[in-house]
Each structure stands twice: as C-alpha cells, then as structure tokens.
Design a protein around this motif. Structure first.
Motif, PDB file in Angstrom:
ATOM      1  N   ASP A 135     -53.751 -13.541  49.790  1.00  0.00           N
ATOM      2  CA  ASP A 135     -53.651 -12.599  48.652  1.00  0.00           C
ATOM      3  C   ASP A 135     -52.841 -11.572  48.601  1.00  0.00           C
ATOM      4  O   ASP A 135     -53.099 -10.364  47.832  1.00  0.00           O
ATOM      5  CB  ASP A 135     -55.197 -12.022  48.554  1.00  0.00           C
ATOM      6  CG  ASP A 135     -56.269 -13.071  48.798  1.00  0.00           C
ATOM      7  OD1 ASP A 135     -56.437 -13.863  47.768  1.00  0.00           O
ATOM      8  OD2 ASP A 135     -57.121 -13.468  49.554  1.00  0.00           O
ATOM      9  N   GLY A 136     -51.725 -11.678  49.065  1.00  0.00           N
ATOM     10  CA  GLY A 136     -50.699 -10.518  49.225  1.00  0.00           C
ATOM     11  C   GLY A 136     -50.091 -10.437  47.881  1.00  0.00           C
ATOM     12  O   GLY A 136     -49.881 -11.311  47.060  1.00  0.00           O
ATOM     13  N   VAL A 137     -49.785  -9.344  47.437  1.00  0.00           N
ATOM     14  CA  VAL A 137     -49.121  -8.822  46.302  1.00  0.00           C
ATOM     15  C   VAL A 137     -48.223  -7.672  46.417  1.00  0.00           C
ATOM     16  O   VAL A 137     -48.309  -6.927  47.327  1.00  0.00           O
ATOM     17  CB  VAL A 137     -50.129  -8.491  45.256  1.00  0.00           C
ATOM     18  CG1 VAL A 137     -50.876  -7.439  45.640  1.00  0.00           C
ATOM     19  CG2 VAL A 137     -49.451  -8.058  43.839  1.00  0.00           C
ATOM     20  N   GLY A 138     -47.041  -7.410  45.903  1.00  0.00           N
ATOM     21  CA  GLY A 138     -46.102  -6.479  45.893  1.00  0.00           C
ATOM     22  C   GLY A 138     -45.261  -6.264  44.777  1.00  0.00           C
ATOM     23  O   GLY A 138     -45.162  -6.996  43.761  1.00  0.00           O
ATOM     24  N   ILE A 139     -44.902  -5.124  44.356  1.00  0.00           N
ATOM     25  CA  ILE A 139     -44.113  -4.578  43.569  1.00  0.00           C
ATOM     26  C   ILE A 139     -42.736  -3.945  43.872  1.00  0.00           C
ATOM     27  O   ILE A 139     -42.680  -3.217  45.027  1.00  0.00           O
ATOM     28  CB  ILE A 139     -44.942  -3.663  42.571  1.00  0.00           C
ATOM     29  CG1 ILE A 139     -45.907  -4.149  41.825  1.00  0.00           C
ATOM     30  CG2 ILE A 139     -43.805  -3.238  41.440  1.00  0.00           C
ATOM     31  CD1 ILE A 139     -46.609  -3.130  40.903  1.00  0.00           C
ATOM     32  N   TRP A 140     -41.657  -4.494  43.454  1.00  0.00           N
ATOM     33  CA  TRP A 140     -40.239  -4.050  43.491  1.00  0.00           C
ATOM     34  C   TRP A 140     -39.669  -3.387  42.503  1.00  0.00           C
ATOM     35  O   TRP A 140     -40.011  -3.533  41.209  1.00  0.00           O
ATOM     36  CB  TRP A 140     -39.420  -5.222  43.800  1.00  0.00           C
ATOM     37  CG  TRP A 140     -39.648  -5.826  45.236  1.00  0.00           C
ATOM     38  CD1 TRP A 140     -38.620  -5.838  46.208  1.00  0.00           C
ATOM     39  CD2 TRP A 140     -40.674  -6.859  45.738  1.00  0.00           C
ATOM     40  NE1 TRP A 140     -39.398  -6.585  47.499  1.00  0.00           N
ATOM     41  CE2 TRP A 140     -40.462  -7.360  46.906  1.00  0.00           C
ATOM     42  CE3 TRP A 140     -41.670  -7.079  45.057  1.00  0.00           C
ATOM     43  CZ2 TRP A 140     -41.391  -8.018  47.714  1.00  0.00           C
ATOM     44  CZ3 TRP A 140     -42.635  -8.133  45.609  1.00  0.00           C
ATOM     45  CH2 TRP A 140     -42.431  -8.475  46.952  1.00  0.00           C
ATOM     46  N   GLY A 141     -39.257  -2.379  42.789  1.00  0.00           N
ATOM     47  CA  GLY A 141     -38.637  -1.405  41.502  1.00  0.00           C
ATOM     48  C   GLY A 141     -37.089  -0.688  41.935  1.00  0.00           C
ATOM     49  O   GLY A 141     -37.104  -0.119  42.970  1.00  0.00           O
ATOM     50  N   GLU A 142     -36.414  -0.751  41.005  1.00  0.00           N
ATOM     51  CA  GLU A 142     -34.949   0.075  41.277  1.00  0.00           C
ATOM     52  C   GLU A 142     -34.149   0.020  40.022  1.00  0.00           C
ATOM     53  O   GLU A 142     -34.087  -1.012  39.222  1.00  0.00           O
ATOM     54  CB  GLU A 142     -34.269  -1.087  42.194  1.00  0.00           C
ATOM     55  CG  GLU A 142     -33.025  -0.400  42.844  1.00  0.00           C
ATOM     56  CD  GLU A 142     -32.225  -1.261  43.964  1.00  0.00           C
ATOM     57  OE1 GLU A 142     -30.983  -1.752  43.539  1.00  0.00           O
ATOM     58  OE2 GLU A 142     -32.833  -1.463  44.967  1.00  0.00           O
ATOM     59  N   ASP A 143     -33.856   1.302  39.603  1.00  0.00           N
ATOM     60  CA  ASP A 143     -32.747   1.429  38.571  1.00  0.00           C
ATOM     61  C   ASP A 143     -33.094   0.665  37.106  1.00  0.00           C
ATOM     62  O   ASP A 143     -32.161  -0.076  36.733  1.00  0.00           O
ATOM     63  CB  ASP A 143     -31.411   0.896  39.027  1.00  0.00           C
ATOM     64  CG  ASP A 143     -30.885   1.658  39.961  1.00  0.00           C
ATOM     65  OD1 ASP A 143     -31.244   2.884  40.413  1.00  0.00           O
ATOM     66  OD2 ASP A 143     -29.994   1.252  40.832  1.00  0.00           O
ATOM     67  N   THR A 157     -38.381  -3.376  37.164  1.00  0.00           N
ATOM     68  CA  THR A 157     -39.508  -3.779  38.244  1.00  0.00           C
ATOM     69  C   THR A 157     -39.968  -5.086  38.195  1.00  0.00           C
ATOM     70  O   THR A 157     -39.876  -5.807  37.073  1.00  0.00           O
ATOM     71  CB  THR A 157     -40.971  -2.760  37.692  1.00  0.00           C
ATOM     72  OG1 THR A 157     -40.566  -1.367  37.541  1.00  0.00           O
ATOM     73  CG2 THR A 157     -41.888  -3.190  38.543  1.00  0.00           C
ATOM     74  N   ALA A 158     -40.187  -5.523  39.360  1.00  0.00           N
ATOM     75  CA  ALA A 158     -40.602  -7.065  39.416  1.00  0.00           C
ATOM     76  C   ALA A 158     -41.800  -7.070  40.266  1.00  0.00           C
ATOM     77  O   ALA A 158     -42.253  -6.385  41.161  1.00  0.00           O
ATOM     78  CB  ALA A 158     -39.588  -7.707  40.118  1.00  0.00           C
ATOM     79  N   VAL A 159     -42.659  -8.239  40.071  1.00  0.00           N
ATOM     80  CA  VAL A 159     -43.858  -8.330  40.509  1.00  0.00           C
ATOM     81  C   VAL A 159     -44.097  -9.603  41.158  1.00  0.00           C
ATOM     82  O   VAL A 159     -43.694 -10.550  40.550  1.00  0.00           O
ATOM     83  CB  VAL A 159     -45.107  -7.911  39.780  1.00  0.00           C
ATOM     84  CG1 VAL A 159     -45.230  -8.858  38.521  1.00  0.00           C
ATOM     85  CG2 VAL A 159     -46.593  -8.042  40.470  1.00  0.00           C
ATOM     86  N   ALA A 160     -44.608  -9.757  42.391  1.00  0.00           N
ATOM     87  CA  ALA A 160     -44.858 -11.113  43.160  1.00  0.00           C
ATOM     88  C   ALA A 160     -46.185 -11.238  43.690  1.00  0.00           C
ATOM     89  O   ALA A 160     -46.549 -10.181  44.336  1.00  0.00           O
ATOM     90  CB  ALA A 160     -43.681 -11.679  43.906  1.00  0.00           C
ATOM     91  N   GLY A 161     -46.802 -12.298  43.740  1.00  0.00           N
ATOM     92  CA  GLY A 161     -47.929 -12.376  44.737  1.00  0.00           C
ATOM     93  C   GLY A 161     -48.595 -13.765  44.236  1.00  0.00           C
ATOM     94  O   GLY A 161     -48.364 -14.473  43.362  1.00  0.00           O
ATOM     95  N   HIS A 162     -49.989 -13.887  44.892  1.00  0.00           N
ATOM     96  CA  HIS A 162     -50.530 -14.984  44.713  1.00  0.00           C
ATOM     97  C   HIS A 162     -52.107 -14.651  44.664  1.00  0.00           C
ATOM     98  O   HIS A 162     -52.461 -13.638  45.028  1.00  0.00           O
ATOM     99  CB  HIS A 162     -50.560 -15.882  45.850  1.00  0.00           C
ATOM    100  CG  HIS A 162     -51.341 -17.274  45.855  1.00  0.00           C
ATOM    101  ND1 HIS A 162     -51.389 -18.049  44.611  1.00  0.00           N
ATOM    102  CD2 HIS A 162     -52.327 -17.968  46.582  1.00  0.00           C
ATOM    103  CE1 HIS A 162     -52.093 -19.121  44.932  1.00  0.00           C
ATOM    104  NE2 HIS A 162     -52.534 -19.214  45.995  1.00  0.00           N
ATOM    105  N   ASN A 163     -52.958 -15.466  43.480  1.00  0.00           N
ATOM    106  CA  ASN A 163     -54.432 -14.990  43.552  1.00  0.00           C
ATOM    107  C   ASN A 163     -54.455 -13.736  42.655  1.00  0.00           C
ATOM    108  O   ASN A 163     -55.253 -13.042  43.156  1.00  0.00           O
ATOM    109  CB  ASN A 163     -55.257 -15.066  44.709  1.00  0.00           C
ATOM    110  CG  ASN A 163     -55.381 -16.516  45.041  1.00  0.00           C
ATOM    111  OD1 ASN A 163     -55.191 -17.581  44.669  1.00  0.00           O
ATOM    112  ND2 ASN A 163     -55.565 -16.437  46.650  1.00  0.00           N
TER     113      ASN A 163
END
Length: 363
Positions: A311-319, A322-328
């Motif tokens: 159920d992991g999820v994370g958001i990456w952001g820079e300049d 923004t990108a999002v990845a994860g499952h469920n």
C-alpha cells in the motif's frame, strides 16, 4: 492563474485535475487512451480503512469524507454503503488499529452475521470483522463523473517527454505539439517513472501485472454484498480480495501478488499471469460456492509498487514537476488529488506524502 498540466487521466490524474480546477488553476489533462482505461480499469475497488501504517489510516479516513463530498457535488453514488468484510488472524490487529479512529467504525462479526452479509462464502467460523463505512468503490461512475466535469480541459494525446526550459517553464512534448506550463504533474501509471527519469527524478517503482477474475452469483440474486478480504488461509490462499459489481450480480476476485514485468512494460512470464488467474478460479470453487465457478470476465492491470509496502505511496517534487507512484491508490484518490494539487500550486510536497516519509510502509 497558474497553468498546470496533468499527465494521465486515471483516477489519480482525474482527481488531481478536479482539485486544481476547484482551486482556480488553468488545467490541461493529457491522456492517450480512454480515461480510466489503464490501472484504474474495472467495475469496482475496495474502500477499506484498515492499513498497517496508522498514518495511511488517517489519510484514508479523510479520503472517505471527500468521497462523500464528491457524491454530493457530482450527484452519483461513488462508494456503496454495504461495508467491507475481512476474515483471518489479522482481524484483531485491524480492529485495534481502527479503534483509534472514531470516524472509521469497525466491529467483529459472528459466524451467523458473516453468512448473512456474505452468503456466497463457504462455511467459516474464525475471526471476522465489518468495516462499517467501507464498501465497493463505483469505479466507472467515478471516472465517468470526473471525465464529464473535466471534458473541457481533457486533451487526447500521448506524451513523449517533459523538460524544464531555461525560462523556468516546464514543457510537455506530445504527439501533436510542445506546450509550456508553470507546473506539470506526472500521474501516468506505469509511464510515470520513465517520464520522471528524464527529469532526474528516480522513482523506485517495481513494475508487474495483475489479474482480477469476474464471476456471477449462482442464485442470480441482486441483494447487496460487501467487499471481502480473506487473510485466513483456510481456503488455500491468503491475501484474497473481492468486490461486487454495481447491482451485485457479479463479483470480481483477485489474489495477492503480481507477475513481474520488464521496465519496458512486457510481462516477463505470460504463463505466470495465466496461472494466477487459474488459482483464482480454484479458490472461488473452494471458498465462494455462492458464485458460479466459470469466469465471465478478466481485468488485467499494471502494478506499480514501491519497495516499502503493497500500500506504499509517495510524491516526488522538484523544479516545477511533481510525480506520484504507488499501489492500491484508488481509495485514496480524493485526498491524494488534493495533495498533488497542493504540491503543484505551492511548489512543495506535503510532508505526509513526501516519498521520504514512506507512507503505507509495512512493519
């Protein structure tokens, strides 16, 4: 008014564009295929509150409130009111976790009430629970309602590359043009990591493929059914999940796990994916005799899991990106869309959702 592009019109991209539009941003939503046709495909998902990470439970509680708000605004039922049932030794831990969240009521089920609520299940008298405000997410209703609301900003095209320009803008190159934005959100499912890599963002996505098999009720009934999770092992599998289709005549059933896929997207062993479907059919014959054992449909989807949990999820952001990845992620769509909109408009990823926080971690 900031100009924001959202790449991908699955449920997360749709939710993000909807949140941005409500905040007054100038949004463009880019999708190469039918909205909701990738990882968001299918007729139903489970809305459940219980997770191993209490921080994720808190986010899901907020998401449930937003699903209700959407229902009022969009005028359609989005989460069925029939609850979420779970069985197995993990029930006690789930109940203990949810006891700290009064907006997510849950309680044990006796064998008699379990059979009453889930008559398709074989005899079972072990630990069972009801997540009262859980239930089946009406996935097609959600996708269609959001697509209708966002029709004026939806662009049918494929994205080849995203780059930062010297003037501070972020450029999206599609099949038919190159367009500049103040910010770009990457919510493109299995395509997100590749697009992000071109911008120097390393998303540790583990790509795989999964199958859900659809079965009809043997009695032809239409009475309400809850969603179902089986962690008991009593019927030969653990990590099983199931969700009714609208009308409750059909049930979609899936097993935990997925078939690995190469970074380019091809399933490494097609036989393994077929075997997963066959195991699902065998499980249904043992555990869910109230369903006809002959499949009437399959939903295949990509899995984009993160290393810290299913159920992991994370958001990456820079300049400006923004990108999002994860499952469920379907159940989290409203609250995750709000978080991505905040990141796009403020330039800062909310701390709870930052990938370093490892939201949804196990253990």
């Amino acid at each position: 008014m900031p100009r924001v592009a959202v790449v991908g019109a699955g449920i997360i991209g749709l939710s993000t564009a909807f949140a941005l539009q409500r905040r007054g941003a100038d949004v463009t939503l880019v999708e190469s295929g039918p909205p909701g046709g990738g990882q968001s495909a299918g007729q139903g998902r489970i809305f459940r509150h219980a997770h191993a990470d209490p921080r994720l439970v808190a986010q899901v509680v907020r998401s449930r409130a937003l699903w209700r708000e959407w229902e009022d605004e969009l005028g359609v039922e989005l989460v069925a009111p029939d609850g979420a049932v779970a069985i197995g030794d993990g029930v006690e831990t789930k109940l203990e976790t949810l006891a700290g969240f009064p907006d997510a009521p849950a309680r044990p089920l006796s064998a008699a009430e379990l059979h009453e609520r889930l008559p398709v299940l074989a005899g079972y008298d072990g630990p069972a629970m009801l997540d009262v405000h859980g239930g089946a997410i009406r996935t097609r209703a959600a996708v269609e309602a959001l697509t209708s609301r966002l029709a004026d900003v939806l662009v049918a095209d494929h994205v080849l590359a995203v780059r930062r320009r010297d003037d501070g803008a972020v450029e999206v190159r599609t099949g038919t043009g190159a367009h500049a934005y103040d910010h770009v959100v990457l919510a493109a499912g299995r395509g997100t990591a590749a697009l992000a890599a071109g911008l120097g963002l390393d998303l540790p996505v583990e790509l795989g493929a999964h199958v859900r098999v659809t079965f009809e009720r043997a009695d032809g009934g239409t009475g309400p059914l809850p969603t179902f999770q089986d962690g008991s092992g009593q019927f030969g599998e653990t990590g099983v999940y199931a969700s009714p289709y609208p009308g409750s005549r059909r049930y979609g059933v899936g097993l935990a796990g997925h078939t690995p896929a190469a970074p380019g997207g091809a399933v490494e062993d097609p036989e393994e994916l077929a075997a997963l479907a066959e195991r699902t059919v065998a499980y249904v014959a043992r555990a869910l005799p109230g369903l006809r054992p002959e499949p009437v449909g399959h939903v295949h989807c990509w899995v984009t899991a993160l290393p810290w949990g299913e159920d992991g999820v994370g958001i990456w952001g820079e300049d400006g990106v923004t990108a999002v990845a994860g499952h469920n992620l379907f159940k989290q769509a409203p609250v995750l869309g709000e978080a991505l909109a905040t990141a796009a408009l403020s330039g800062s990823v909310p701390a709870d959702w930052h990938h370093d926080a490892r939201l949804g971690r196990e253990g």
